[in-house]
Design an enzyme around this catalytic site. Structure first.
Site, PDB file in Angstrom:
ATOM      1  N   THR A  57       0.848  -1.188   0.000  1.00  0.00           N
ATOM      2  CA  THR A  57       0.000   0.000   0.000  1.00  0.00           C
ATOM      3  C   THR A  57       0.884   1.239   0.000  1.00  0.00           C
ATOM      4  O   THR A  57       1.973   1.233   0.579  1.00  0.00           O
ATOM      5  CB  THR A  57      -0.945   0.039   1.216  1.00  0.00           C
ATOM      6  OG1 THR A  57      -1.564   1.330   1.281  1.00  0.00           O
ATOM      7  CG2 THR A  57      -0.233  -0.209   2.523  1.00  0.00           C
TER       8      THR A  57
ATOM      9  N   PRO B   5       1.304   5.369   4.110  1.00  0.00           N
ATOM     10  CA  PRO B   5       2.266   5.082   5.185  1.00  0.00           C
ATOM     11  C   PRO B   5       1.576   4.758   6.511  1.00  0.00           C
ATOM     12  O   PRO B   5       2.068   3.945   7.296  1.00  0.00           O
ATOM     13  CB  PRO B   5       3.082   6.366   5.312  1.00  0.00           C
ATOM     14  CG  PRO B   5       2.630   7.274   4.236  1.00  0.00           C
ATOM     15  CD  PRO B   5       1.399   6.743   3.610  1.00  0.00           C
TER      16      PRO B   5
ATOM     17  N   ASP C 116      -8.148  -4.290   0.890  1.00  0.00           N
ATOM     18  CA  ASP C 116      -9.089  -3.313   0.365  1.00  0.00           C
ATOM     19  C   ASP C 116     -10.291  -3.326   1.294  1.00  0.00           C
ATOM     20  O   ASP C 116     -10.696  -4.384   1.781  1.00  0.00           O
ATOM     21  CB  ASP C 116      -9.501  -3.649  -1.069  1.00  0.00           C
ATOM     22  CG  ASP C 116     -10.121  -2.434  -1.741  1.00  0.00           C
ATOM     23  OD1 ASP C 116      -9.530  -1.339  -1.661  1.00  0.00           O
ATOM     24  OD2 ASP C 116     -11.219  -2.559  -2.325  1.00  0.00           O
TER      25      ASP C 116
ATOM     26  N   PHE D 164     -10.764   7.779  11.311  1.00  0.00           N
ATOM     27  CA  PHE D 164     -10.687   8.452  10.013  1.00  0.00           C
ATOM     28  C   PHE D 164     -11.907   8.054   9.187  1.00  0.00           C
ATOM     29  O   PHE D 164     -12.754   7.271   9.647  1.00  0.00           O
ATOM     30  CB  PHE D 164      -9.395   8.040   9.290  1.00  0.00           C
ATOM     31  CG  PHE D 164      -9.398   6.589   8.850  1.00  0.00           C
ATOM     32  CD1 PHE D 164      -9.132   5.577   9.751  1.00  0.00           C
ATOM     33  CD2 PHE D 164      -9.694   6.229   7.522  1.00  0.00           C
ATOM     34  CE1 PHE D 164      -9.148   4.242   9.356  1.00  0.00           C
ATOM     35  CE2 PHE D 164      -9.702   4.901   7.126  1.00  0.00           C
ATOM     36  CZ  PHE D 164      -9.433   3.910   8.044  1.00  0.00           C
TER      37      PHE D 164
ATOM     38  N   LYS E 101     -10.814   0.040  18.982  1.00  0.00           N
ATOM     39  CA  LYS E 101     -11.264  -0.218  17.601  1.00  0.00           C
ATOM     40  C   LYS E 101     -10.472  -1.358  16.945  1.00  0.00           C
ATOM     41  O   LYS E 101     -11.053  -2.209  16.273  1.00  0.00           O
ATOM     42  CB  LYS E 101     -11.150   1.057  16.751  1.00  0.00           C
ATOM     43  CG  LYS E 101     -11.610   0.842  15.311  1.00  0.00           C
ATOM     44  CD  LYS E 101     -11.366   2.042  14.398  1.00  0.00           C
ATOM     45  CE  LYS E 101     -11.503   1.625  12.944  1.00  0.00           C
ATOM     46  NZ  LYS E 101     -11.122   2.676  11.990  1.00  0.00           N
TER      47      LYS E 101
ATOM     48  N   HIS F 220     -13.185  -4.416  11.056  1.00  0.00           N
ATOM     49  CA  HIS F 220     -13.100  -5.291   9.883  1.00  0.00           C
ATOM     50  C   HIS F 220     -11.637  -5.612   9.545  1.00  0.00           C
ATOM     51  O   HIS F 220     -11.272  -6.738   9.291  1.00  0.00           O
ATOM     52  CB  HIS F 220     -13.809  -4.620   8.708  1.00  0.00           C
ATOM     53  CG  HIS F 220     -13.415  -3.176   8.507  1.00  0.00           C
ATOM     54  ND1 HIS F 220     -13.372  -2.269   9.535  1.00  0.00           N
ATOM     55  CD2 HIS F 220     -12.996  -2.507   7.409  1.00  0.00           C
ATOM     56  CE1 HIS F 220     -12.969  -1.094   9.083  1.00  0.00           C
ATOM     57  NE2 HIS F 220     -12.737  -1.220   7.787  1.00  0.00           N
ATOM     58  N   ARG F 221     -10.765  -4.558   9.592  1.00  0.00           N
ATOM     59  CA  ARG F 221      -9.358  -4.771   9.241  1.00  0.00           C
ATOM     60  C   ARG F 221      -8.663  -5.622  10.299  1.00  0.00           C
ATOM     61  O   ARG F 221      -7.892  -6.516   9.996  1.00  0.00           O
ATOM     62  CB  ARG F 221      -8.655  -3.415   9.093  1.00  0.00           C
ATOM     63  CG  ARG F 221      -7.417  -3.470   8.246  1.00  0.00           C
ATOM     64  CD  ARG F 221      -6.885  -2.090   7.852  1.00  0.00           C
ATOM     65  NE  ARG F 221      -7.575  -0.983   8.449  1.00  0.00           N
ATOM     66  CZ  ARG F 221      -8.582  -0.334   7.874  1.00  0.00           C
ATOM     67  NH1 ARG F 221      -8.978  -0.670   6.669  1.00  0.00           N
ATOM     68  NH2 ARG F 221      -9.202   0.656   8.491  1.00  0.00           N
TER      69      ARG F 221
HETATM   70  P1  IMP Z   1      -8.840   1.520   1.238  1.00  0.00           P
HETATM   71  O1  IMP Z   1      -9.041   0.152   1.786  1.00  0.00           O
HETATM   72  O2  IMP Z   1      -7.564   2.133   1.687  1.00  0.00           O
HETATM   73  O3  IMP Z   1      -9.059   1.567  -0.252  1.00  0.00           O
HETATM   74  O4  IMP Z   1      -9.941   2.444   1.937  1.00  0.00           O
HETATM   75  C1  IMP Z   1     -11.224   2.546   1.482  1.00  0.00           C
HETATM   76  C2  IMP Z   1     -11.996   3.653   2.131  1.00  0.00           C
HETATM   77  O5  IMP Z   1     -12.975   3.037   2.960  1.00  0.00           O
HETATM   78  C3  IMP Z   1     -11.248   4.602   3.047  1.00  0.00           C
HETATM   79  O6  IMP Z   1     -10.731   5.699   2.340  1.00  0.00           O
HETATM   80  C4  IMP Z   1     -12.361   5.051   3.979  1.00  0.00           C
HETATM   81  O7  IMP Z   1     -13.141   6.042   3.376  1.00  0.00           O
HETATM   82  C5  IMP Z   1     -13.206   3.794   4.103  1.00  0.00           C
HETATM   83  N1  IMP Z   1     -12.768   2.998   5.264  1.00  0.00           N
HETATM   84  C6  IMP Z   1     -12.114   1.812   5.240  1.00  0.00           C
HETATM   85  N2  IMP Z   1     -11.877   1.388   6.501  1.00  0.00           N
HETATM   86  C7  IMP Z   1     -12.366   2.337   7.314  1.00  0.00           C
HETATM   87  C8  IMP Z   1     -12.389   2.482   8.737  1.00  0.00           C
HETATM   88  O8  IMP Z   1     -11.901   1.664   9.523  1.00  0.00           O
HETATM   89  N3  IMP Z   1     -12.990   3.606   9.182  1.00  0.00           N
HETATM   90  C9  IMP Z   1     -13.531   4.548   8.389  1.00  0.00           C
HETATM   91  N4  IMP Z   1     -13.526   4.471   7.072  1.00  0.00           N
HETATM   92  C10 IMP Z   1     -12.937   3.371   6.524  1.00  0.00           C
END
Ligand code: IMP
Length: 202
Positions: free
Chosen positions: A8, A11, A71, A153, A176, A181-182
């Site tokens: 990714t 950072p 993602d 965020f 959190k 999910h992550r």
């Molecule tokens: P990516 O996985 O970096 O492509 O992120 C996708 C987008 O999903 C981010 O820019 C956020 O807008 C949203 N997103 C993903 N995970 C979170 C989270 O844990 N909190 C809030 N927004 C999230």
């Protein structure tokens, strides 16, 4: 020791993922540790899984290293799953998180409480020689009527965790991380990697 590339360009995400993989029998690196920063791959997939795989494949092919890519995004039932894979770009590339939240809440203004169900989803792909694994984490919740909380965020201020009744932005990072999910997807990836790495010299 095996080297694992966190695929990714963000950072903050490298730091977060590297922290959650700490203690494994491998060296975790990000793009900043490579001699040349690889070109960003376009996220053209229609699902989180497709995009995670696309990124992991691309960076594994470029570097020869086992690559971990994720993602993620927000799926809102009343919006037929939007913003989904477009979560980061919702409303156009130029919108701030606050503007994206404003847009989404506007679309939800007539949606009653019981129909405000949503979930954060994260897919993680691990790809390398003899390595091809996908992991998924989901976190169920409700879309708030207005933003609450200062942490986190993206859509955190309007995502109410179904079990806790607090928005993700009202949780500390420590609260959190394991339930997000992550965090859920990464925990599975970590368990898998711990086993996989046993076949390599330390
Ligand atoms: P990516 O996985 O970096 O492509 O992120 C996708 C987008 O999903 C981010 O820019 C956020 O807008 C949203 N997103 C993903 N995970 C979170 C989270 O844990 N909190 C809030 N927004 C999230």
């Amino acid at each position: 020791m095996t080297t694992l590339l966190i695929a990714t360009s963000n950072p903050g995400k490298v730091a977060e993922l590297a922290a959650m993989l700490e203690g494994l029998n491998c060296r975790v690196i990000g793009f900043a540790d490579l001699p040349e920063t690889p070109a960003i791959v376009e996220e053209t997939g229609l699902t989180f899984a497709e995009n995670a795989l696309l990124k992991a494949e691309h960076y594994h092919r470029l570097t020869g290293l086992p690559a971990l890519a994720d993602d993620s995004g927000l799926e809102v039932d009343a919006l037929d799953g939007r913003p989904g894979v477009y979560s980061a770009r919702y409303g156009g590339d130029q919108l701030s998180s606050a503007e994206q939240i404003h847009l989404l809440l506007g679309e939800m203004k007539d949606v009653p409480d019981h129909q405000r169900t949503a979930r954060f989803v994260c897919n993680i792909a691990l790809l390398g020689d003899g390595l091809n694994q996908m992991f998924e984490g989901r976190c169920e919740g409700l879309i708030a009527h207005e933003p609450r909380g200062d942490h986190g965020f993206g859509y955190d201020p309007i995502f109410i965790d179904a079990e806790l009744g607090r928005t993700f932005a009202e949780l500390t990072r420590e609260e959190k991380a394991p339930r997000s999910h992550r965090g859920i997807a990464l925990f599975q990836a970590r368990q898998f990697l711990a086993e996989w790495l046993k076949s390599f010299p330390s």
